[in-house]
Design a protein around this motif. Structure first.
Motif, mmCIF file in Angstrom:
data_model
loop_
_atom_site.group_PDB
_atom_site.id
_atom_site.type_symbol
_atom_site.label_atom_id
_atom_site.label_comp_id
_atom_site.label_asym_id
_atom_site.label_seq_id
_atom_site.Cartn_x
_atom_site.Cartn_y
_atom_site.Cartn_z
ATOM 1 N N TRP A 79 0.818 -1.219 0.000
ATOM 2 C CA TRP A 79 0.000 0.000 0.000
ATOM 3 C C TRP A 79 0.852 1.270 0.000
ATOM 4 O O TRP A 79 0.595 2.223 0.723
ATOM 5 N N ASP A 80 1.857 1.324 -0.839
ATOM 6 C CA ASP A 80 2.798 2.442 -0.818
ATOM 7 C C ASP A 80 2.183 3.769 -1.247
ATOM 8 O O ASP A 80 2.710 4.832 -0.925
ATOM 9 N N THR A 81 1.073 3.760 -2.001
ATOM 10 C CA THR A 81 0.462 5.034 -2.419
ATOM 11 C C THR A 81 -0.775 5.377 -1.586
ATOM 12 O O THR A 81 -1.524 6.280 -1.949
ATOM 13 N N SER A 82 -0.986 4.680 -0.493
ATOM 14 C CA SER A 82 -2.173 4.914 0.335
ATOM 15 C C SER A 82 -1.863 5.924 1.431
ATOM 16 O O SER A 82 -0.796 6.538 1.467
ATOM 17 N N GLN A 83 -2.808 6.084 2.363
ATOM 18 C CA GLN A 83 -2.588 6.957 3.522
ATOM 19 C C GLN A 83 -2.058 6.187 4.724
ATOM 20 O O GLN A 83 -1.863 6.767 5.789
ATOM 21 N N SER A 84 -1.830 4.896 4.577
ATOM 22 C CA SER A 84 -1.263 4.096 5.661
ATOM 23 C C SER A 84 0.257 4.042 5.507
ATOM 24 O O SER A 84 0.759 3.889 4.392
ATOM 25 N N PRO A 85 1.000 4.137 6.606
ATOM 26 C CA PRO A 85 2.463 4.099 6.511
ATOM 27 C C PRO A 85 2.962 2.696 6.200
ATOM 28 O O PRO A 85 2.262 1.706 6.420
ATOM 29 N N GLN A 86 4.164 2.635 5.681
ATOM 30 C CA GLN A 86 4.804 1.343 5.436
ATOM 31 C C GLN A 86 5.620 0.966 6.667
ATOM 32 O O GLN A 86 6.852 1.037 6.681
ATOM 33 N N CYS A 111 -6.803 0.497 1.640
ATOM 34 C CA CYS A 111 -7.272 -0.165 0.420
ATOM 35 C C CYS A 111 -7.949 0.770 -0.574
ATOM 36 O O CYS A 111 -8.120 0.403 -1.740
ATOM 37 N N VAL A 112 -8.368 1.958 -0.129
ATOM 38 C CA VAL A 112 -9.072 2.885 -1.017
ATOM 39 C C VAL A 112 -8.224 4.114 -1.330
ATOM 40 O O VAL A 112 -8.125 4.524 -2.489
ATOM 41 N N ALA A 113 -7.629 4.716 -0.320
ATOM 42 C CA ALA A 113 -6.839 5.926 -0.536
ATOM 43 C C ALA A 113 -5.692 5.647 -1.513
ATOM 44 O O ALA A 113 -5.000 4.642 -1.418
ATOM 45 N N THR A 114 -5.524 6.550 -2.472
ATOM 46 C CA THR A 114 -4.502 6.377 -3.504
ATOM 47 C C THR A 114 -4.222 7.718 -4.168
ATOM 48 O O THR A 114 -5.049 8.632 -4.118
ATOM 49 N N THR A 115 -3.067 7.811 -4.793
ATOM 50 C CA THR A 115 -2.736 9.002 -5.577
ATOM 51 C C THR A 115 -3.106 8.826 -7.050
ATOM 52 O O THR A 115 -2.909 9.736 -7.848
ATOM 53 N N SER A 116 -3.627 7.654 -7.412
ATOM 54 C CA SER A 116 -4.083 7.446 -8.789
ATOM 55 C C SER A 116 -5.314 8.306 -9.065
ATOM 56 O O SER A 116 -6.218 8.380 -8.223
ATOM 57 N N PRO A 117 -5.397 8.962 -10.213
ATOM 58 C CA PRO A 117 -6.524 9.853 -10.496
ATOM 59 C C PRO A 117 -7.861 9.108 -10.535
ATOM 60 O O PRO A 117 -7.965 8.031 -11.114
ATOM 61 N N ALA A 127 -16.008 -0.743 -8.889
ATOM 62 C CA ALA A 127 -15.418 -1.218 -10.147
ATOM 63 C C ALA A 127 -14.049 -0.610 -10.442
ATOM 64 O O ALA A 127 -13.329 -1.099 -11.322
ATOM 65 N N TRP A 128 -13.661 0.437 -9.714
ATOM 66 C CA TRP A 128 -12.427 1.170 -10.002
ATOM 67 C C TRP A 128 -11.208 0.334 -9.699
ATOM 68 O O TRP A 128 -11.084 -0.286 -8.634
ATOM 69 N N GLU A 129 -10.255 0.319 -10.619
ATOM 70 C CA GLU A 129 -8.976 -0.362 -10.438
ATOM 71 C C GLU A 129 -7.861 0.648 -10.653
ATOM 72 O O GLU A 129 -7.382 0.839 -11.784
ATOM 73 N N PRO A 130 -7.442 1.353 -9.590
ATOM 74 C CA PRO A 130 -6.389 2.372 -9.740
ATOM 75 C C PRO A 130 -5.108 1.767 -10.302
ATOM 76 O O PRO A 130 -4.776 0.613 -10.041
ATOM 77 N N GLU A 131 -4.408 2.563 -11.074
ATOM 78 C CA GLU A 131 -3.135 2.084 -11.666
ATOM 79 C C GLU A 131 -2.028 2.139 -10.639
ATOM 80 O O GLU A 131 -2.026 2.964 -9.750
#
Length: 252
Positions: free
Chosen positions: A115-122, A168-174, A248-252
């Protein structure tokens, strides 16, 4: 995002939910029964998945900061035993291996996560938080397979809403549709706001005008997030199409 559960709570809940999972395995009339919430899996398949996953995450936490997950040879695991008593021991060992790795690392040590692009830390703390949800969800699956599933514990479910949205939802993908705001309200009194835009998906706890909102118990919401309950099980207000697009969204 913050959690009301501290690191010791997370380790306790991994242990408690793992114990409940083993109790369901012990109570099953046989291990080749199909799991209704996991198509094409039997209860034995579910047990193998849970045990192997805890070994994998234990190795991931122990490896520390990394650009990729550890090779399977470092998981330190064998195939799930077919004998029920040996399987229960194997499951207990896998859960304890994960708890020991997390306890040794502490909550702030870095490690690889998907989950590197999420709001949760690694971090190992974020891994512990996600592991509570994974073990709790599969415990629900196992209980449903052998009889009637217990509701998710409230403390697990409330943190599970926040954890799912943050991880699982937060992302930087548009977001590929018109900007939208989704509000998730729980009967327990907590709520979350999801902002969808060209900048991605971000979640916060601030009230904002919503295009669509849901209301349910936290447990029902978590089960809906993970496909165990239909969206129709939630009380909906607003544009339902936004939720359909989100599913249905599948972020890149």
């Amino acid at each position: 995002m913050s959690t009301n559960l501290d690191f010791s709570d997370l380790l306790r809940l991994i242990d408690e939910r793992s114990t409940a999972f083993r109790a369901a395995i012990a109570a099953a009339p046989r291990l080749d029964v199909p799991v209704p919430t996991c198509p094409d899996w039997t209860l034995a398949d579910l047990a193998q998945h849970l045990g192997e996953g805890r070994h994998r995450w234990a190795a991931t936490v122990a490896a520390g900061p990394a650009d990729a997950p550890p090779d399977r040879s470092l998981w330190n695991t064998s195939a799930a035993p077919q004998d029920r008593a040996e399987l229960l021991d194997w499951l207990a060992e896998s859960a304890q291996r994960l708890i020991d790795a997390l306890r040794e690392a502490g909550p702030d040590r870095g490690c690889w996560t998907w989950w590197d692009t999420s709001q949760s830390p690694q971090t190992s703390g974020a891994v512990a938080r996600h592991q509570v949800q994974e073990v709790a969800l599969h415990t629900y699956d196992a209980q449903l397979t052998v009889g009637e599933a217990e509701p998710l514990p409230v403390e697990v479910a409330l943190d599970g809403v926040d954890e799912f949205l943050s991880t699982c939802v937060a992302t930087t993908s548009p977001w590929p549709h018109d900007p939208a705001v989704v509000e998730y309200r729980t009967i327990e009194g907590q709520s979350w706001t999801l902002h969808l835009s060209a900048a991605g998906a971000r979640v916060d706890r601030l009230a904002a005008p919503a295009d669509v909102s849901t209301e349910s118990t936290a447990g029902e919401l978590v089960l809906t997030f993970y496909g165990r309950n239909p969206v129709e099980a939630l009380k909906l207000d607003g544009d339902r199409r936004i939720l359909d697009r989100l599913v249905a969204w599948e972020p890149e």
